[in-house]
Design a protein around this motif. Structure first.
Motif, short mmCIF file in Angstrom:
data_model
loop_
_atom_site.label_atom_id
_atom_site.label_comp_id
_atom_site.label_asym_id
_atom_site.label_seq_id
_atom_site.Cartn_x
_atom_site.Cartn_y
_atom_site.Cartn_z
N UNK A 1 -9.04 -17.05 -3.71
CA UNK A 1 -9.01 -16.13 -2.58
C UNK A 1 -7.87 -15.13 -2.73
N UNK A 2 -6.70 -15.65 -3.14
CA UNK A 2 -5.56 -14.75 -3.32
C UNK A 2 -5.73 -13.85 -4.54
N UNK A 3 -6.38 -14.37 -5.60
CA UNK A 3 -6.66 -13.54 -6.77
C UNK A 3 -7.53 -12.34 -6.39
N UNK B 1 -10.07 -10.23 -14.42
CA UNK B 1 -9.38 -9.12 -15.08
C UNK B 1 -7.95 -8.91 -14.66
N UNK B 2 -7.33 -9.91 -14.01
CA UNK B 2 -5.93 -9.79 -13.60
C UNK B 2 -5.04 -10.43 -14.65
N UNK C 1 -8.51 -6.58 -5.05
CA UNK C 1 -8.91 -5.60 -4.05
C UNK C 1 -7.83 -4.54 -3.82
N UNK C 2 -6.58 -4.98 -3.87
CA UNK C 2 -5.48 -4.03 -3.66
C UNK C 2 -5.33 -3.09 -4.86
N UNK D 1 0.83 -1.21 0.00
CA UNK D 1 0.00 0.00 0.00
C UNK D 1 0.86 1.26 0.00
N UNK D 2 1.89 1.27 0.84
CA UNK D 2 2.74 2.46 0.95
C UNK D 2 3.53 2.71 -0.33
#
Length: 462
Positions: free
Chosen positions: A137-139, A187-188, A144-145, A116-117
């Motif tokens: 779950x990890x996808x 969409x990743x 989300x990030x 995030x930083x």
């Protein structure tokens, strides 16, 4: 034959006939290339003299794995350290973003906080990407990030498929393709890490798998990258060497027969046989746009390809640094030593304390007359590291003065001449050392200690 496409190769300006006829070879027993990798002998480098052409892409770049593979071999970095190093990499990569991406773990809160930083910095380069377990779950976490791309482990040698995963090639391929589809569905953009590619069946598994990935890319219109991972450092760059050990053979096969464009091919090397740098350079020369590296080569076992090494490989191949600020490399090395507490071996190229220190008396004499004689390039200009001459019984007053002026980076108005009393005092100590029978050169730590003591006696500060 009639249905295969004829297209122009933009590098050779010759019409090429596509021959994408590589179906999966679903063997019943693993092919572990025992003739090349007899476990109770040293691995063998065999040749068949099949040569592939150079295919240097129009643009090449570096990607970073310091915070992923680089953290698998040492204590984890703190969030603050990761952000500081990310800032350094942004500066090093320059305005053209030659360090294109940096990959991160997402498992812990500390890892995610760092992500995030770093993303809050708003840098276009290095792009923040991830490395995750292959699960929905990890996808979702990646999505989300706000990341556009993630790495996925798709081990490709029979060592991994049969012995570790307990699958057949067909089962492994179907498993991987389903995972890649899960990634594409949200969409990743997936980056497929072909683990252990230098022990894999290139034409019987790797190329058929890459062909299927290219079909998915066309179907979903989302890029799919191929990272060729020389997990055990078995790759060689010798002309005419056989696959799967031939770096250029692997790149050529994936690019030419699987139809993967250069901008989607990346090489990830390890240094088990001292070949990480030369193999990464070879990947560039034969068609891969990206080489994946870690700072100072820190990584699993013997480490990854050192990022700083590929910066200078880039400059040698292209004739320009393209805006990369190489002085940042020295700042990073100092940060590792002082803030992280990591000791860089003193003879490490570009960053070790003694990488440009001349110790041989005859070399020192030539270097004092003209530093070009024994220095690789202007290390002061590119690394803020002026060339040093080690002090010995042959150094004389001038050699000691040169050492002090360069080691302490004294400005022009503060530089000491050979007539300065400090120089005489240090030389007196040096002479006594050798009169007592010493034959080796003096270490930096010894000299610093004597200089500190002499400065106190003379009441001066350098």
């Amino acid at each position: 034959m009639e249905n295969r496409k004829v297209k122009m190769d933009q590098h050779t300006n010759l019409l090429q006939l596509e021959e994408h006829m590589y179906p999966l070879v679903d063997v019943k027993t693993p092919n572990v290339f025992r003739n090349l990798f007899p476990y109770d002998e040293v691995p063998k480098i065999a040749f068949n003299d099949r040569i592939v052409p150079h295919h240097m892409p129009d643009d090449i770049w570096i990607t970073d794995t310091t915070f992923r593979d680089g953290q698998q071999s040492r204590a984890p970095y703190t969030t603050e350290q990761i952000v500081a190093l990310y800032d350094y990499m942004h500066r090093l990569g320059g305005p053209k973003g030659k360090i294109k991406q940096s990959e991160f773990f997402l498992y812990s809160k500390k890892d995610r906080d760092a992500v995030y930083k770093c993303m809050e910095r708003g840098y276009e380069f290095p792009e923040v990407t991830s490395w995750i377990r292959a699960s929905k779950k990890d996808f979702e976490l990646v999505k989300d990030i706000g990341m556009k791309e993630t790495g996925i482990l798709v081990s490709c040698s029979d060592y991994h498929i049969f012995y570790k995963m307990k699958m057949t090639r067909k089962e492994a391929m179907e498993h991987y393709l389903s995972i890649v589809k899960d990634c594409l569905e949200i969409g990743i953009s997936p980056r497929c890490h072909l683990e252990d590619v230098t022990r894999a069946d290139i034409y019987g598994y790797v190329i058929p798998f890459c062909l299927e990935l290219m079909k998915l890319m066309e179907q979903y219109n989302i890029p799919i990258k191929i990272r060729c991972c020389d997990t055990m450092g078995y790759g060689v760059n010798y002309a005419g060497a056989v696959i799967p050990r031939s770096v250029q053979g692997i790149i050529y096969g994936i690019m030419t027969h699987a139809g993967v464009p250069s901008e989607l091919i990346e090489w990830h090397g390890h240094n088990d046989f001292y070949k990480a740098v030369s193999n990464s350079t070879t990947a560039w020369l034969y068609g891969a746009c990206g080489v994946n590296c870690s700072l100072f080569g820190i990584g699993e076992r013997t480490g990854n390809t050192p990022l700083e090494a590929m910066v200078f490989e880039y400059a040698q191949l292209r004739g320009t640094l393209d805006g990369m600020d190489t002085r940042v490399i020295t700042e990073m090395a100092e940060y590792y030593e002082k803030e992280i507490g990591y000791h860089i071996p003193s003879r490490t190229p570009f960053v070790g304390r003694n990488f440009n220190v001349t110790r041989a008396g005859i070399h020192a004499d030539g270097l004092l007359k003209n530093e070009e004689i024994y220095n690789i390039f202007d290390t002061d200009k590119f690394l803020n590291r002026p060339v040093l001459v080690a002090v010995s019984n042959t150094s004389g007053l001038a050699g000691i003065a040169h050492w002090i002026n360069t080691y302490y980076k004294l400005s022009e108005d503060k530089r000491l001449s050979k007539d300065h009393p400090l120089i005489a005092m240090v030389k007196e100590w040096v002479d006594k050392e050798y009169e007592s029978g010493r034959v080796t050169v003096l270490t930096d730590n010894e000299l610093v200690k004597v200089i500190d003591e002499s400065c106190r006696k003379l009441n001066i500060v350098l």
